[in-house]
Write a protein that holds these residues in place. Sequence first.
Motif: not given
Length: 347
Positions: A222, A232, A240, A271, A274-275, A278, A337-338, A340
Motif C-alpha cells: 500500500v 495488506c 482492508f 494508512a 486512505a481508509l 476511500g 488503498l494504493r 487512495e
Amino acid sequence: MSAREKKTTTNSHPISELRQNIITGEWVVIATGRAKRPHDFQTSAPAPEPDLSNDPFDDPEGSGQEKDVLVYRTEDGDWSLRVFPNKFPAFVRDAVPEELSEGPYFAMTGAGFHEVIVTRDPRLSLALLDPLQVAEVIDAYQERYLDLMTKRSVRSIHIFHNHGESAGASLAHPHSQLMAVSVVPEHIEQELGGAEEYYRDYRKSVFATIFEEEQSVKKRLVFENEHFVVFCPFASRSAFEMWILPKRLSPYFERITDEEKIACGSALKTALQALYTGLGNPDYNFYIHTAPADGRDYPHYAWHIEIVPRTAIWAGFELSTGMEVSTIEPEVAAEFLREEVLKNENV
C-alpha cells in the motif's frame, strides 16, 4: 496441506480460498465467490457529528481525571497530548498478582496499569492529523512503554486505538489506551512460537520473508517510506486489514529511534487517511504487537502495527471455528488503498 508447501490449482476462479497465516498457522477464508467491490465497503452516510458536550478529555482536570503521567505542550503553553491513568481501570496499579485458583481452574488478581493517551483536538482523528502529530503519539507510546516495562507486575504491554462505536470507542474524543499486564496473552505466544518454529525450519526470520515477498510482488503493498512498509497481509482476517512493518526488523517496539518515529507517524497517518477517504471513515482498531517485557530474548520476532477495519460482524461460522471470513481479496484491497494514497498525496 500447509500453506508453506508449494501448490497449484487448475481452477483460476475458485469460490473461495483458505489462506494460512505464515506466522501463527491460523486459517482465514477469502470468500471470492461472494466478493465485493472496494466501493461496496464505503459507509452509506456520513458519520454524525460527535457529541462533545460532555467530553471528559477536553478539560481532564475539571472532569476529575487523575494527574497526568505525561504531557506534551505547544509553544503557547497549551497541551497537545497527555497521558493519564484510566478513570475506570481494568487493572490495579502497583499491585502484586495474587492467586485465585478454584478447583482445576487457575486465576489471579488483575494487577497492572491502564492508561489513556489523548490528543488535543476532539474532532480530529489520527487520519486527519499532521504526520508529525501522529509521530508525537508514537513518541508517547514509547515513553510510557519504557517507564512501565520494568514494573514488577508487568510481563507484557499492549497499546491499542479504537476508532468508532463498533470498534469499542465509548468516547468520541480520539484517544489510545495502554494496558500493562502480568501475563503474556495466548495470541502473542502464538506469534512468538510461530516465529521460532519458522526459523528452525528455514533458518530465516519469518518477518524477513514477509518483507521480502511483499516488496518483491508489490500487489499487496500500500505504501512505503525509508523505514516502513504498509501492506495488506496475504491471510487478511478482515477486508482492508493492513500491517505496518519496520524495515529494520526488531523484536522491541520500545527501541524505535527518533527518525523511525517520524517515519512511523507518516506511515500510520497515510494508512488511516486512505481508509478515511476511500471508505468514508470506517470504524477500526489498530494495535502494536511487540515482544513481551519479560527480560527474555526473542531474536526472530519483529514488532509491527496491525490495522483492522470493522467491515463485518462475526456470525456462527466465525464463532464456532475461530476462522474469519473476508469478502475482498487483499490484493484488490491493496490496489484500492494504493490509489487512495496517491489521490491524497496529490490533494
